[in-house]
Design a protein around this motif. Structure first.
Motif, PDB file in Angstrom:
ATOM      1  N   LEU A  63     -53.695   0.846  -2.078  1.00  0.00           N
ATOM      2  CA  LEU A  63     -53.704   0.393  -3.469  1.00  0.00           C
ATOM      3  C   LEU A  63     -54.962   0.863  -4.189  1.00  0.00           C
ATOM      4  N   ASN A  64     -56.110   0.767  -3.527  1.00  0.00           N
ATOM      5  CA  ASN A  64     -57.361   1.223  -4.140  1.00  0.00           C
ATOM      6  C   ASN A  64     -57.310   2.716  -4.458  1.00  0.00           C
ATOM      7  N   SER A  65     -56.829   3.503  -3.508  1.00  0.00           N
ATOM      8  CA  SER A  65     -56.735   4.941  -3.737  1.00  0.00           C
ATOM      9  C   SER A  65     -55.748   5.262  -4.854  1.00  0.00           C
ATOM     10  N   ALA A  66     -54.646   4.503  -4.899  1.00  0.00           N
ATOM     11  CA  ALA A  66     -53.663   4.733  -5.954  1.00  0.00           C
ATOM     12  C   ALA A  66     -54.255   4.438  -7.331  1.00  0.00           C
ATOM     13  N   LEU A  67     -55.017   3.357  -7.446  1.00  0.00           N
ATOM     14  CA  LEU A  67     -55.639   3.015  -8.725  1.00  0.00           C
ATOM     15  C   LEU A  67     -56.631   4.093  -9.155  1.00  0.00           C
ATOM     16  N   VAL A  68     -57.467   4.533  -8.215  1.00  0.00           N
ATOM     17  CA  VAL A  68     -58.451   5.573  -8.539  1.00  0.00           C
ATOM     18  C   VAL A  68     -57.747   6.868  -8.931  1.00  0.00           C
ATOM     19  N   GLU A 201     -60.648  12.664  -1.193  1.00  0.00           N
ATOM     20  CA  GLU A 201     -62.104  12.804  -1.132  1.00  0.00           C
ATOM     21  C   GLU A 201     -62.725  11.725  -0.242  1.00  0.00           C
ATOM     22  N   PHE A 202     -63.729  12.107   0.540  1.00  0.00           N
ATOM     23  CA  PHE A 202     -64.328  11.185   1.522  1.00  0.00           C
ATOM     24  C   PHE A 202     -65.814  10.933   1.294  1.00  0.00           C
ATOM     25  N   ILE A 203     -66.592  11.992   1.047  1.00  0.00           N
ATOM     26  CA  ILE A 203     -68.049  11.863   1.044  1.00  0.00           C
ATOM     27  C   ILE A 203     -68.522  10.920  -0.054  1.00  0.00           C
ATOM     28  N   PHE A 204     -68.051  11.113  -1.265  1.00  0.00           N
ATOM     29  CA  PHE A 204     -68.503  10.269  -2.369  1.00  0.00           C
ATOM     30  C   PHE A 204     -67.964   8.847  -2.243  1.00  0.00           C
ATOM     31  N   ALA A 205     -66.739   8.714  -1.755  1.00  0.00           N
ATOM     32  CA  ALA A 205     -66.194   7.374  -1.548  1.00  0.00           C
ATOM     33  C   ALA A 205     -67.023   6.610  -0.518  1.00  0.00           C
ATOM     34  N   LEU A 206     -67.409   7.278   0.564  1.00  0.00           N
ATOM     35  CA  LEU A 206     -68.228   6.630   1.582  1.00  0.00           C
ATOM     36  C   LEU A 206     -69.609   6.277   1.059  1.00  0.00           C
ATOM     37  N   ASP A 212     -65.671  -3.583   2.068  1.00  0.00           N
ATOM     38  CA  ASP A 212     -64.436  -3.250   2.753  1.00  0.00           C
ATOM     39  C   ASP A 212     -63.229  -3.409   1.842  1.00  0.00           C
ATOM     40  N   ARG A 213     -63.276  -4.332   0.901  1.00  0.00           N
ATOM     41  CA  ARG A 213     -62.157  -4.590   0.001  1.00  0.00           C
ATOM     42  C   ARG A 213     -61.963  -3.464  -1.014  1.00  0.00           C
ATOM     43  N   ARG A 214     -62.961  -2.616  -1.178  1.00  0.00           N
ATOM     44  CA  ARG A 214     -62.863  -1.533  -2.159  1.00  0.00           C
ATOM     45  C   ARG A 214     -62.732  -0.162  -1.501  1.00  0.00           C
ATOM     46  N   TYR A 215     -62.598  -0.111  -0.195  1.00  0.00           N
ATOM     47  CA  TYR A 215     -62.466   1.174   0.482  1.00  0.00           C
ATOM     48  C   TYR A 215     -61.191   1.890   0.047  1.00  0.00           C
ATOM     49  N   THR A 216     -61.265   3.219   0.026  1.00  0.00           N
ATOM     50  CA  THR A 216     -60.086   4.051  -0.192  1.00  0.00           C
ATOM     51  C   THR A 216     -59.530   4.484   1.169  1.00  0.00           C
ATOM     52  N   VAL A 217     -58.404   5.189   1.144  1.00  0.00           N
ATOM     53  CA  VAL A 217     -57.737   5.519   2.398  1.00  0.00           C
ATOM     54  C   VAL A 217     -58.581   6.435   3.277  1.00  0.00           C
ATOM     55  N   THR A 240     -50.099   9.294   8.392  1.00  0.00           N
ATOM     56  CA  THR A 240     -48.773   9.494   7.795  1.00  0.00           C
ATOM     57  C   THR A 240     -48.673   8.803   6.444  1.00  0.00           C
ATOM     58  N   LEU A 241     -49.193   7.569   6.371  1.00  0.00           N
ATOM     59  CA  LEU A 241     -49.159   6.834   5.107  1.00  0.00           C
ATOM     60  C   LEU A 241     -50.007   7.531   4.039  1.00  0.00           C
ATOM     61  N   ILE A 242     -51.086   8.175   4.457  1.00  0.00           N
ATOM     62  CA  ILE A 242     -51.913   8.917   3.502  1.00  0.00           C
ATOM     63  C   ILE A 242     -51.183  10.165   3.011  1.00  0.00           C
ATOM     64  N   THR A 243     -50.426  10.792   3.895  1.00  0.00           N
ATOM     65  CA  THR A 243     -49.766  12.051   3.569  1.00  0.00           C
ATOM     66  C   THR A 243     -48.547  11.861   2.686  1.00  0.00           C
ATOM     67  N   VAL A 244     -47.814  10.770   2.887  1.00  0.00           N
ATOM     68  CA  VAL A 244     -46.543  10.571   2.171  1.00  0.00           C
ATOM     69  C   VAL A 244     -46.699  10.632   0.650  1.00  0.00           C
ATOM     70  N   PRO A 245     -47.662   9.925   0.030  1.00  0.00           N
ATOM     71  CA  PRO A 245     -47.770  10.014  -1.434  1.00  0.00           C
ATOM     72  C   PRO A 245     -48.027  11.438  -1.942  1.00  0.00           C
ATOM     73  N   VAL A 246     -48.837  12.205  -1.211  1.00  0.00           N
ATOM     74  CA  VAL A 246     -49.112  13.583  -1.624  1.00  0.00           C
ATOM     75  C   VAL A 246     -47.840  14.423  -1.556  1.00  0.00           C
ATOM     76  N   VAL A 247     -47.076  14.265  -0.480  1.00  0.00           N
ATOM     77  CA  VAL A 247     -45.825  15.022  -0.329  1.00  0.00           C
ATOM     78  C   VAL A 247     -44.838  14.634  -1.424  1.00  0.00           C
ATOM     79  N   VAL A 248     -44.704  13.340  -1.684  1.00  0.00           N
ATOM     80  CA  VAL A 248     -43.783  12.880  -2.727  1.00  0.00           C
ATOM     81  C   VAL A 248     -44.199  13.428  -4.090  1.00  0.00           C
TER      82      VAL A 248
END
Length: 268
Positions: A63-68, A201-206, A212-217, A240-248
């Motif tokens: 959900l956090n990643s989707a909002l961002v 993206e990983f580096i800036f999110a980290l 923990d409640r605001r972490y992205t995938v 797999t859950l991370i990949t599905v939205p990108v594929v869709v």
């Protein structure tokens, strides 16, 4: 096609799709930890997905990643389109210099900006904020989006806009009914880039997110890696859950994406 070409195509597809098959099959295998090198799972179960979404809290990360991603794609598309129209259609001082500055901004390595942006976000009180992270991704997406969309706007003949004015349209009516439909394929292409930037993206999110409640995938995935071991079933389920939205997303926009990229390469 000759048999050799068919065989080569099959080998290429197998090579390209095998990692995806291994990821999904491992995610569905309840005995993933002891699977070893077996090509087929010993059983099929969704227990890893259930654990990842519920017990591990990965649903919140999605959900956090989707909002961002939604904020980044929406705002970057709107701002980039208006900026592209400005630099392609209006004459103003330093227009060429602004375009060069946009191109140079795209060439700067993202890793070189981690510390400056962290200090700026801390000063503005935007650390540990999904909005602050979306603003950072917006800054990364805009240079490419403006440069790409400028080519689409420039490719639209000015006479088309003038004809709309003669028919009684104002500027916003012309923009909505004439210019926007013609540059929509380019907008799709830039939206894909913005979405992938915000989703993976990983580096800036980290660096920016501390709760923990605001972490992205991308950050949530690393929780399944221990110091000396890895829980491969949940890892593959989360992947797999991370990949599905990108594929869709790609499947939904693929037709406009191909036409947008090819048209954007014709005239800039």
């Amino acid at each position: 096609m000759t048999p050799a070409q068919v065989l080569g195509l099959v080998a290429l597809l197998a090579f390209a799709l095998f990692p995806a098959y291994w990821m999904v099959s491992t995610a569905l295998d309840p005995h993933a930890a002891t699977r070893g090198g077996s090509l087929l799972p010993r059983a099929i179960s969704t227990e890893h997905f259930a654990y990842v979404v519920t017990d591990a809290g990965f649903g919140r990360y999605l959900l956090n990643s989707a909002l961002v991603a939604i904020v980044t794609v929406t705002v970057s598309s709107l701002v980039a389109l208006l900026a592209a129209v400005a630099v392609a259609r209006f004459a103003f001082p330093l227009r060429r210099q602004i375009l060069v500055a946009v191109l140079v901004a795209q060439m700067v390595p993202l890793e070189a900006l981690v510390i400056p942006l962290f200090l700026q976000a801390r000063t503005l009180g935007m650390l540990n904020s999904l909005l602050g992270l979306a603003i950072v991704y917006l800054a990364f997406s805009l240079p490419f989006a403006v440069w790409q969309l400028r080519g689409f706007v420039a490719a639209v003949p000015v006479e088309v806009e003038e004809a709309a004015y003669i028919d009684g349209c104002g500027w916003w009516q012309m923009f909505r009914h004439v210019l926007f439909p013609l540059v929509a394929p380019g907008l799709v292409a830039t939206s894909v880039f913005s979405f992938i930037t915000a989703w993976n993206e990983f580096i800036f999110a980290l660096t920016f997110l501390q709760s923990d409640r605001r972490y992205t995938v991308a950050i949530g995935l690393q929780k399944f890696f221990g110091e000396h071991s890895a829980d491969w079933g949940p890892i593959m389920a989360a992947s797999t859950l991370i990949t599905v939205p990108v594929v869709v997303f790609f499947l939904l926009v693929q037709r406009n994406l191909v036409s947008g990229l090819s048209a954007g390469a014709v005239k800039g």
